[in-house]
Design a protein around this motif. Structure first.
Motif, PDB file in Angstrom:
ATOM      1  N   MET A   1       0.842  -1.191   0.000  1.00 23.67           N
ATOM      2  CA  MET A   1       0.000   0.000   0.000  1.00 23.67           C
ATOM      3  C   MET A   1       0.879   1.243   0.000  1.00 23.67           C
ATOM      4  O   MET A   1       2.000   1.230   0.500  1.00 23.67           O
ATOM      5  N   ALA A   2       0.303   2.332  -0.493  1.00 23.08           N
ATOM      6  CA  ALA A   2       1.116   3.539  -0.670  1.00 23.08           C
ATOM      7  C   ALA A   2       1.621   4.089   0.639  1.00 23.08           C
ATOM      8  O   ALA A   2       2.705   4.665   0.713  1.00 23.08           O
ATOM      9  N   GLN A   3       0.840   3.918   1.753  1.00 26.08           N
ATOM     10  CA  GLN A   3       1.252   4.536   2.988  1.00 26.08           C
ATOM     11  C   GLN A   3       2.076   3.604   3.875  1.00 26.08           C
ATOM     12  O   GLN A   3       2.447   3.965   4.983  1.00 26.08           O
ATOM     13  N   TYR A  10       4.870  13.379   3.862  1.00 20.21           N
ATOM     14  CA  TYR A  10       3.902  13.495   2.776  1.00 20.21           C
ATOM     15  C   TYR A  10       3.072  12.234   2.650  1.00 20.21           C
ATOM     16  O   TYR A  10       3.541  11.132   2.925  1.00 20.21           O
ATOM     17  N   HIS A  11       1.823  12.409   2.232  1.00 20.42           N
ATOM     18  CA  HIS A  11       0.914  11.286   2.092  1.00 20.42           C
ATOM     19  C   HIS A  11       0.758  10.932   0.615  1.00 20.42           C
ATOM     20  O   HIS A  11       0.242  11.735  -0.173  1.00 20.42           O
ATOM     21  N   LEU A  12       1.183   9.733   0.246  1.00 21.69           N
ATOM     22  CA  LEU A  12       1.000   9.249  -1.114  1.00 21.69           C
ATOM     23  C   LEU A  12      -0.262   8.402  -1.126  1.00 21.69           C
ATOM     24  O   LEU A  12      -0.313   7.337  -0.516  1.00 21.69           O
ATOM     25  N   VAL A  13      -1.284   8.876  -1.814  1.00 21.33           N
ATOM     26  CA  VAL A  13      -2.579   8.207  -1.762  1.00 21.33           C
ATOM     27  C   VAL A  13      -2.544   6.882  -2.510  1.00 21.33           C
ATOM     28  O   VAL A  13      -1.738   6.680  -3.433  1.00 21.33           O
ATOM     29  N   VAL A  81       2.316  18.670   7.459  1.00 15.59           N
ATOM     30  CA  VAL A  81       2.675  19.133   6.122  1.00 15.59           C
ATOM     31  C   VAL A  81       1.499  18.958   5.159  1.00 15.59           C
ATOM     32  O   VAL A  81       1.183  19.847   4.361  1.00 15.59           O
ATOM     33  N   VAL A  82       0.813  17.815   5.241  1.00 12.55           N
ATOM     34  CA  VAL A  82      -0.350  17.577   4.393  1.00 12.55           C
ATOM     35  C   VAL A  82      -1.458  18.572   4.725  1.00 12.55           C
ATOM     36  O   VAL A  82      -2.144  19.087   3.831  1.00 12.55           O
TER      37      VAL A  82
END
Length: 291
Positions: A1-3, A10-13, A81-82
């Motif tokens: 999964m991306a997270q 940073y959050h990569l959805v 940051v997000v």
């Protein structure tokens, strides 16, 4: 999964179907609007089911997409940051909305000052130009009747949403719920009053006259500017209603409630735009009858 194994702020959805689904739905909706108004692909004008099918798809995409954003927030993916990025995004969106309404005001003043293509070289000529707008034969609204009532309603709603926001910041959820309920109710009341006002205008034929070729332009500008503002009030009311439902469901904390904060920003923007509409469209250029 991306997270998984996140080692940055940073959050990569995760891969999401919503951009594609929303694009297809929006395309169908706007093509349906063309079919409804003009006819297309062999379908006659007046055919509305294509538009409403696309509209249903847009609503479905909105619920799904924003629902995923809420889930990401509750899972802790919205780091500081997000959160800053979300705030920048909302600020830029409101800035784009300001430019949207600036175009309508520009058009309104263009017609008010240069509706007869005159060259204005002095303050006296400017005043004389204003005296010819609204056009001859157009009967305008009493600014201090329904428009003033709606101004009071929106200003009051601005205080209630601010009260609700402050209450949530200090942990008073009961007051926050009450403030939000009052704000949503005032938004619904504004829409109801504006609908009544529009019905009165159309029933009496106030903005349409054979005495001036510009009378249709005045009515078009009026309905475009105030109508789009009314649409924004409706969107803001729905925005705040979602926030109210989330608050009732136990969501939002004093430290983490950007969804509500964004809704409050949007609502204050709607309030400010109405003040300009009231001051110029209703009062400065619509204070009495020009019949």
């Amino acid at each position: 999964m991306a997270q998984d194994a996140v080692r940055h702020d940073y959050h990569l959805v995760n891969p999401s179907p919503w951009p594609l689904v929303a694009s297809i739905a929006a395309t169908v909706m706007f093509m349906g609007a063309v079919i409804w108004m003009k006819g297309l692909f062999g379908l006659p004008s007046g055919t509305s089911y294509v538009f409403f099918a696309g509209f249903a798809g847009v609503l479905y995409s909105m619920f799904g997409w924003w629902g995923d954003v809420i889930k990401e927030s509750r899972q802790g993916d919205h780091t500081p940051v997000v959160s800053i990025g979300l705030r920048y995004g909302m600020v830029l969106f409101i800035a784009s909305e300001i430019m949207f309404f600036a175009a309508f005001f520009w058009m309104f003043f263009e017609m008010a000052l240069w509706n007869e293509h005159r060259t204005l070289s002095s303050i006296e000529e400017v005043r004389n130009a204003w005296s010819h707008w609204p056009p001859q034969g157009v009967e305008t609204l009493d600014a201090w009747h329904l428009p003033f009532l709606n101004t009071v309603i929106l200003l009051l709603s601005g205080t209630t949403v601010t009260w609700a926001h402050h209450a949530l910041q200090v942990g008073d959820r009961k007051a926050a719920k009450l403030g939000l309920i009052l704000t949503v109710a005032l938004g619904v009341l504004f829409t109801a009053v504006q609908a009544y006002e529009y019905n009165h205008i159309l029933h009496e034929g106030l903005f349409f006259s054979d005495e001036s070729a510009n009378s249709g332009l005045y009515g078009s500008i009026f309905f475009m500017a105030t109508g789009f503002h009314g649409f924004h009030v409706l969107i803001g009311t729905l925005f705040l209603t979602v926030c109210l439902l989330r608050l009732l469901a136990g969501q939002f904390t004093p430290q983490k409630h950007f969804g509500f904060e964004a809704a409050a920003w949007y609502w204050h923007f709607v309030d400010v735009v109405w003040l300009f509409l009231f001051a110029f469209v209703y009062v400065a250029f619509g204070g009495g009858s020009h019949g």
